[in-house]
Design a protein around this motif. Sequence first.
Motif, PDB file in Angstrom:
ATOM      1  N   UNK A 148       4.789  13.675  10.158  1.00 65.99           N
ATOM      2  CA  UNK A 148       4.378  13.746   8.956  1.00 65.99           C
ATOM      3  C   UNK A 148       5.447  13.382   7.870  1.00 65.99           C
ATOM      4  N   UNK A 149       4.694  12.899   6.753  1.00 61.59           N
ATOM      5  CA  UNK A 149       5.689  12.409   5.606  1.00 61.59           C
ATOM      6  C   UNK A 149       6.261  13.299   5.070  1.00 61.59           C
ATOM      7  N   UNK A 150       7.117  13.467   4.293  1.00 62.44           N
ATOM      8  CA  UNK A 150       7.696  13.988   3.158  1.00 62.44           C
ATOM      9  C   UNK A 150       7.240  13.866   1.812  1.00 62.44           C
TER      10      UNK A 150
ATOM     11  N   UNK B 189       0.610  -1.261   0.111  1.00 59.76           N
ATOM     12  CA  UNK B 189      -0.020   0.008   0.052  1.00 59.76           C
ATOM     13  C   UNK B 189       0.858   1.362  -0.062  1.00 59.76           C
ATOM     14  N   UNK B 190       0.504   2.291  -0.731  1.00 62.23           N
ATOM     15  CA  UNK B 190       1.015   3.606  -0.694  1.00 62.23           C
ATOM     16  C   UNK B 190       0.275   4.386   0.663  1.00 62.23           C
ATOM     17  N   UNK B 191       1.208   4.858   1.521  1.00 62.99           N
ATOM     18  CA  UNK B 191       0.914   5.632   2.620  1.00 62.99           C
ATOM     19  C   UNK B 191       1.511   6.803   2.886  1.00 62.99           C
ATOM     20  N   UNK B 192       0.871   7.795   3.009  1.00 61.63           N
ATOM     21  CA  UNK B 192       1.571   9.079   3.374  1.00 61.63           C
ATOM     22  C   UNK B 192       0.619   9.737   4.632  1.00 61.63           C
TER      23      UNK B 192
ATOM     24  N   UNK C  29      -4.532  13.168   9.444  1.00 61.42           N
ATOM     25  CA  UNK C  29      -5.030  12.943   8.003  1.00 61.42           C
ATOM     26  C   UNK C  29      -3.822  12.188   7.291  1.00 61.42           C
ATOM     27  N   UNK C  30      -4.365  10.877   6.816  1.00 59.56           N
ATOM     28  CA  UNK C  30      -3.547  10.137   6.041  1.00 59.56           C
ATOM     29  C   UNK C  30      -4.006  10.127   4.587  1.00 59.56           C
TER      30      UNK C  30
END
Length: 169
Positions: free
Chosen positions: A152-154, A13-16, A123-124
């Motif tokens: 938080x992701x970049x 899965x792509x997760x941010x 929020x994801x």
Amino acid sequence: SASAGPSAATGTRSVEVVSLLKAQRSMSEGFAADAGTYSLTLAAGTGKVTSDLTLSAGSLSALAADINSRSLGLRASVESTGAAVNPYRLVLTSDQAGAAGGFSPGGISGMAFTTVIPAADAQIRVDGVDYWRPSNTITDVIPGVTMNLTGVSTGPGTLQVSQIGRAHV
């Protein structure tokens, strides 16, 4: 971090992580000193205030102590910004993080307040779809997977779900 339970479907899965859960923080206009007579009215709906409440005190610190002695859903503190002019500010922070803990600084009269951190749910983005949750622990977006959001992701990252140690008879 993430952990998969026995019911988790394997796959990639792509997760941010777009944003973490935040408690609202609002700051008053600046004042020359902590000492002085200060008053404000919290309108019904500000935090857990159910009817208009007017508070007055001989200092910003005393006003903050009065707010903190009540169950208003807000914590108060006095901070000095160090500015040369009017450095003292009354700061109100919601006791409850997330959108449900937001309050209206417009519901406070006697002082002008600015929201410096708005209340927000976490929020994801998973596989390009945005999700908002009132917690940094997310258990209901990817079936069988618990995600604990810590930053938080970049950009999007890859989450590989696999079943390790499954016994085959």
